[in-house]
Enzyme design. Structure first.
Site, PDB file in Angstrom:
ATOM      1  N   ASP A 130       3.005  12.904   5.436  1.00 19.23           N
ATOM      2  CA  ASP A 130       2.706  11.484   5.626  1.00 19.23           C
ATOM      3  C   ASP A 130       1.211  11.260   5.780  1.00 19.23           C
ATOM      4  O   ASP A 130       0.477  12.176   6.148  1.00 19.23           O
ATOM      5  CB  ASP A 130       3.357  10.992   6.934  1.00 19.23           C
ATOM      6  CG  ASP A 130       4.824  10.705   6.736  1.00 19.23           C
ATOM      7  OD1 ASP A 130       5.294  10.800   5.601  1.00 19.23           O
ATOM      8  OD2 ASP A 130       5.478  10.378   7.737  1.00 19.23           O
ATOM      9  N   MET A 150       3.628   0.498  15.455  1.00 19.09           N
ATOM     10  CA  MET A 150       3.282  -0.391  14.333  1.00 19.09           C
ATOM     11  C   MET A 150       3.020  -1.815  14.802  1.00 19.09           C
ATOM     12  O   MET A 150       3.464  -2.778  14.177  1.00 19.09           O
ATOM     13  CB  MET A 150       4.417  -0.373  13.290  1.00 19.09           C
ATOM     14  CG  MET A 150       4.637   0.993  12.680  1.00 19.09           C
ATOM     15  SD  MET A 150       6.127   1.126  11.691  1.00 19.09           S
ATOM     16  CE  MET A 150       7.352   1.494  12.941  1.00 19.09           C
ATOM     17  N   LYS A 204       3.407   6.355   3.568  1.00 16.68           N
ATOM     18  CA  LYS A 204       3.113   4.931   3.424  1.00 16.68           C
ATOM     19  C   LYS A 204       2.135   4.590   4.531  1.00 16.68           C
ATOM     20  O   LYS A 204       2.264   5.074   5.632  1.00 16.68           O
ATOM     21  CB  LYS A 204       4.364   4.103   3.641  1.00 16.68           C
ATOM     22  CG  LYS A 204       5.512   4.502   2.787  1.00 16.68           C
ATOM     23  CD  LYS A 204       6.676   3.580   3.041  1.00 16.68           C
ATOM     24  CE  LYS A 204       8.002   4.153   2.653  1.00 16.68           C
ATOM     25  NZ  LYS A 204       8.034   5.138   1.617  1.00 16.68           N
TER      26      LYS A 204
END
Ligand code: SAH
Length: 250
Positions: A42, A177, A64
């Site tokens: 990642d 996030m 991502k």
């Protein structure tokens, strides 16, 4: 099976890379990373951890990050299966813990379905590591008997969160996030009845050289006065007041 036993040809290890500092890798993660043919990683996996890769191991970025286009989840699963079928010893490396907001479950299901041998190595999740670096205990006997890990992505107009229920059930909320959505999250929590003075900490890039912690109140957060770049963990609740600074901070 020992978790740190060498991978066999055609085997995949889904490995948690922890929050960034290589010192926080598990022993199994460290030995598998340094003895494999392919590492599919990642964007969140730190350079320090990637530097431990075996010489000659192929590093494939597949993460991502911040909405940038990247390999789809289906493509990543297909790639893991393909590499394993080619007889490679594959490490699928994810930031923090693979099963905490990491889509590890989807990858494991795909591997199982394809009949690929795999193992799972947990990692230290950012929601625990980042507060620890800031000296904030995620539970404190005088504050909370429950603890919620949440994703800040849900704080959109069509929010799936029941903010009132959350505020009532969890004295401490840890958001992943959440850097971009912090003002909205804070507004929702104020709307759900949380006190304007509720303490908030936002911790960026915990355990790396870029680590930075900012603290303030829920009201300041709602007003956009509490900021940090991604990746960042937001922790809301009175445990932030129990903070003991134990390291130099910049
Ligand atoms: N599986 C990961 C989480 C992936 S979701 C884990 O268990 O930690 C990505 C989010 O993790 C980021 O948006 C941020 O909220 C958090 N994160 C990951 N590494 C971090 C770090 N070093 N410092 C602060 N937050 C981090």
């Amino acid at each position: 099976m020992r978790l740190d036993a060498p991978l066999r040809a055609g085997e995949v290890a889904l490995v948690g890379a922890g929050p960034g500092a290589a010192a926080l890798l598990t022993l199994a993660a460290a030995s598998l990373i340094s003895d494999c043919d392919v590492i599919v990683h990642d964007a969140l996996v730190s350079d320090e951890v990637l530097a431990m890769a075996a010489t000659g191991a192929e590093l494939i970025p597949a993460g991502k990050r911040g909405g940038r286009p990247s390999a789809s989840q289906a493509d990543i699963c297909d790639m893991l299966i393909e590499q394993a079928k080619a007889g490679k010893r594959v490490v699928r490396l994810k930031g923090g813990d693979p099963f905490v907001f990491g889509r590890g479950g989807e990858e494991v299901r795909a591997l199982a379905q394809a009949g690929i041998r795999f193992r799972i190595i947990p990692g230290i999740t950012a929601g625990v590591a980042a507060p620890a670096m800031a000296g904030i205990p995620v539970t404190d006997r005088s504050v909370n008997a429950t603890l919620a890990f949440l994703t800040g992505h849900e704080a959109s107009d069509e929010s799936r969160m029941d903010w009132q229920a959350l505020a009532k059930a969890f004295p401490v909320l840890v958001f992943y996030m959440a850097a971009r959505n912090l003002p909205r999250i804070a507004s929702c929590l104020l709307g759900a009845g949380l006190d304007v003075q509720t303490p908030v900490a936002i911790i960026h890039a915990a355990t790396t050289e870029h680590e930075q912690t900012n603290t303030g109140t829920l009201q300041q957060a709602a007003a956009g006065a509490l900021e940090a770049e991604s990746p960042a963990i937001v922790i809301i609740g009175d445990v932030v007041t129990s903070r003991t600074i134990w390291r130099d901070e910049t």
